[in-house]
Design a protein around this motif. Structure first.
Motif, mmCIF file in Angstrom:
data_model
loop_
_atom_site.group_PDB
_atom_site.id
_atom_site.type_symbol
_atom_site.label_atom_id
_atom_site.label_comp_id
_atom_site.label_asym_id
_atom_site.label_seq_id
_atom_site.Cartn_x
_atom_site.Cartn_y
_atom_site.Cartn_z
ATOM 1 N N GLY A 30 -0.873 3.783 6.751
ATOM 2 C CA GLY A 30 -0.291 4.029 5.565
ATOM 3 C C GLY A 30 -1.102 3.698 4.294
ATOM 4 O O GLY A 30 -0.909 4.023 3.285
ATOM 5 N N ARG A 31 -2.298 2.915 4.684
ATOM 6 C CA ARG A 31 -3.303 2.728 3.563
ATOM 7 C C ARG A 31 -3.695 3.748 3.077
ATOM 8 O O ARG A 31 -4.138 4.803 3.713
ATOM 9 N N ARG A 32 -4.181 3.917 1.762
ATOM 10 C CA ARG A 32 -4.471 5.222 1.243
ATOM 11 C C ARG A 32 -5.758 4.905 0.731
ATOM 12 O O ARG A 32 -6.325 4.010 0.118
ATOM 13 N N SER A 33 -6.570 6.273 0.710
ATOM 14 C CA SER A 33 -7.967 6.352 0.160
ATOM 15 C C SER A 33 -7.947 6.016 -1.422
ATOM 16 O O SER A 33 -7.333 6.351 -2.228
ATOM 17 N N VAL A 34 -8.997 5.123 -1.883
ATOM 18 C CA VAL A 34 -9.175 5.001 -3.286
ATOM 19 C C VAL A 34 -10.121 5.731 -3.964
ATOM 20 O O VAL A 34 -11.072 6.342 -3.408
ATOM 21 N N GLU A 35 -10.116 6.171 -5.215
ATOM 22 C CA GLU A 35 -11.039 6.826 -5.780
ATOM 23 C C GLU A 35 -12.245 6.220 -6.245
ATOM 24 O O GLU A 35 -12.120 4.813 -6.475
ATOM 25 N N LEU A 36 -13.407 6.948 -6.087
ATOM 26 C CA LEU A 36 -14.578 6.334 -6.659
ATOM 27 C C LEU A 36 -14.587 6.145 -8.217
ATOM 28 O O LEU A 36 -14.493 7.129 -8.805
ATOM 29 N N SER A 37 -15.165 5.217 -8.772
ATOM 30 C CA SER A 37 -15.407 5.101 -10.024
ATOM 31 C C SER A 37 -16.178 3.944 -10.575
ATOM 32 O O SER A 37 -16.360 2.968 -9.439
ATOM 33 N N GLU A 38 -16.885 3.842 -11.650
ATOM 34 C CA GLU A 38 -17.691 2.644 -12.085
ATOM 35 C C GLU A 38 -16.867 1.515 -12.030
ATOM 36 O O GLU A 38 -17.425 0.394 -11.233
ATOM 37 N N ALA A 39 -15.908 1.485 -12.514
ATOM 38 C CA ALA A 39 -14.987 -0.156 -12.610
ATOM 39 C C ALA A 39 -14.661 -0.177 -11.050
ATOM 40 O O ALA A 39 -14.671 -1.521 -10.390
ATOM 41 N N ALA A 40 -14.296 0.454 -10.371
ATOM 42 C CA ALA A 40 -13.920 0.382 -8.980
ATOM 43 C C ALA A 40 -14.976 -0.094 -8.189
ATOM 44 O O ALA A 40 -15.105 -1.130 -7.297
ATOM 45 N N LEU A 41 -16.266 0.512 -8.338
ATOM 46 C CA LEU A 41 -17.453 0.226 -7.236
ATOM 47 C C LEU A 41 -17.694 -1.168 -7.768
ATOM 48 O O LEU A 41 -18.467 -1.878 -6.876
ATOM 49 N N LYS A 42 -17.660 -1.428 -8.912
ATOM 50 C CA LYS A 42 -18.300 -2.935 -9.575
ATOM 51 C C LYS A 42 -17.340 -4.045 -9.021
ATOM 52 O O LYS A 42 -17.603 -5.157 -8.878
ATOM 53 N N SER A 43 -16.097 -3.616 -8.818
ATOM 54 C CA SER A 43 -15.002 -4.458 -8.272
ATOM 55 C C SER A 43 -15.214 -5.163 -6.904
ATOM 56 O O SER A 43 -14.573 -6.285 -6.855
#
Length: 461
Positions: free
Chosen positions: A403-416
């Motif tokens: 049930g875990r879902r794929s996250v979107e790639l973004s600058e904020a996400a990658l830096k986190s």
């Protein structure tokens, strides 16, 4: 057309006494009027069913999943090897129809079995899907049918498992019905080889069954490769995948040894493959995945015990490949400590690629699932990104991850995230964004160097 073919096929079953069941079936196959049933509409069965339909045969696809049956009959494909347009075309022209009614097997002249052959938790062959399927066929068996098994298995299954179940009906193989084996050779994601273009190994139980197997499959594929016995054909498929398993294990071991010496295994392979003879390149990775290479070798090791013979190469290769996810996590832990001064237990890790290989949605036996478990066993937190897999499916081995879902790639996400781990190198991923924004990258596929993306935060694993 398929439904009409079913009734017409049933009406024409009164056998001419001057011709044998073999002769009549061979005529129907040669004329492409034989009704074909494909059991199991997965990654193997559905592409095969559509290839058979394209060859001009009326095809009934059998599956226990009624929702899948409904979607397929609506022209909606769920695998990339068969586009919805290609499926809808065969549904519209009446060459293909899916069904969950296994009583319709009685109307089929040719039945092809494409069901899973997994392992038990003790790494032993699980032939329950094959056995149950063959029993359903036996419940609907009649004279004049050809039953072909395509599921990968150990030598002796066709003759020792399938044949006895069918003969319990009182009908005899080679006289009343015919059986054979033809191993599937699907390569998900490889668009250079469609079903019809891949040479097909075929074998039958006796000369007449062999002739029927050859006649049927040469009507569907460009090249057939007849072999003498069904056990030989079963051994061919195991040999192909054991070859891959052993060579991948070798290069995985070389990666670790050369890495300790400060030598880049990827550079070694690139130079070695310039030799025009005597060398074939294999590439290291985070572990083995898919429905074949991690599983099939154990079918032979299990069967070899019956003959009191060791399978040292095969078992050692499996041991090395199974250990690779743990090696990758050890590299990740050291890199986090050295580069970020952070323990795994306090880290957030993004896994890139959940599928077992690039450009496919198939997660069966994927090492990414094991990587997630190993990180979380050490107290780390994980998420994943995969353009082909939106959600972790239900699996027997990884129930806690479902049930875990794929996250979107973004600058904020990658830096986190504290680190990004490249497990599967899909083409449709923005690796430049990862190179620009991820604080630490663990690359198990050499994707950044291969793409010419120079990045000081990349650590090869």
């Amino acid at each position: 057309m398929v439904a009409d073919g079913l009734s017409a096929s049933m009406e024409s079953r009164s056998l001419d006494a001057s011709r044998t069941t073999h002769d009549l079936l061979l005529e129907r196959i040669s004329a492409r009027t034989a009704q074909v049933g494909v059991i199991g509409l997965g990654y193997v069965g559905l592409p095969l069913a559509i290839a058979i339909a394209r060859a001009g045969f009326p095809v009934s696809g059998f599956d226990i999943d009624r929702q899948k049956v409904e979607n397929l009959n609506a022209g909606q494909s769920y695998i990339e090897a068969v586009t919805s347009n290609a499926l809808a075309e065969k549904v519209a022209d009446g060459r293909f129809r899916a069904t969950a009614d296994f009583a319709e097997l009685a109307a089929c002249d040719v039945i092809v079995i494409c069901v899973p052959t997994p392992l038990t938790k003790h790494r032993e062959p699980d032939l329950s899907f094959v056995g149950n399927t063959v029993q359903v066929i036996a419940d609907n068996l009649r004279r004049g049918q050809l039953i072909a098994l395509e599921s990968t298995t150990y030598p002796g299954t066709t003759d020792g498992v399938m044949k006895p179940i069918l003969e319990k009906t009182g009908l005899q193989s080679g006289t009343d019905f015919f059986i054979g084996f033809s191993p599937e050779r699907e390569d998900p994601g490889n668009r250079s080889f469609e079903v019809a273009m891949i040479p097909k190994v075929v074998a039958g139980d006796g000369a007449e069954a062999a002739a029927l197997m050859q006649a049927f499959y040469q009507s569907v594929v460009k090249t057939i490769v007849p072999v003498s016995t069904t056990a030989t054909a079963e051994a061919v498929k195991l040999t192909e995948n054991i070859f891959r398993s052993v060579n991948i294990a070798l290069v995985n071991e070389l990666k670790i040894v050369f890495g300790a010496m400060g030598i880049d295994i990827w550079e070694v392979i690139e130079a070695a493959k310039s030799k025009p003879f005597g060398y074939m390149p294999f590439y290291p990775g985070p572990g083995l995945g898919g429905h074949c290479v991690p599983i099939d070798p154990f079918y032979l090791t299990w069967k070899a015990r019956e003959y009191e013979l060791p399978t040292r190469f095969i078992e050692l290769a499996a041991e090395i490949n199974t250990a690779m996810p743990r090696h990758v996590i050890d590299v990740l832990a050291r890199a986090l400590d050295f580069r970020a001064g952070k323990a795994m237990s306090r880290s957030r890790i993004l896994i890139i690629g959940l599928a077992y290989k690039k450009n496919v949605p198939d997660t069966r036996e994927s090492p990414s699932l094991r990587l997630i478990e190993l990180i979380e066993e050490r107290g780390g937190r994980t998420e994943f990104h995969d353009p082909h897999v939106s959600e972790i499916p239900v699996t027997r081995e990884h129930m806690a991850l479902k049930g875990r879902r794929s996250v979107e790639l973004s600058e904020a996400a990658l830096k986190s995230f504290d680190a990004v781990l490249i497990a599967t190198d899909h083409d449709g991923i923005d690796y430049k964004a990862i190179a620009d924004w991820a604080p630490l990258i663990i690359d198990t596929r050499n994707v950044f160097e291969r793409l010419g993306l120079k990045c000081e935060t990349v650590v090869k694993a």
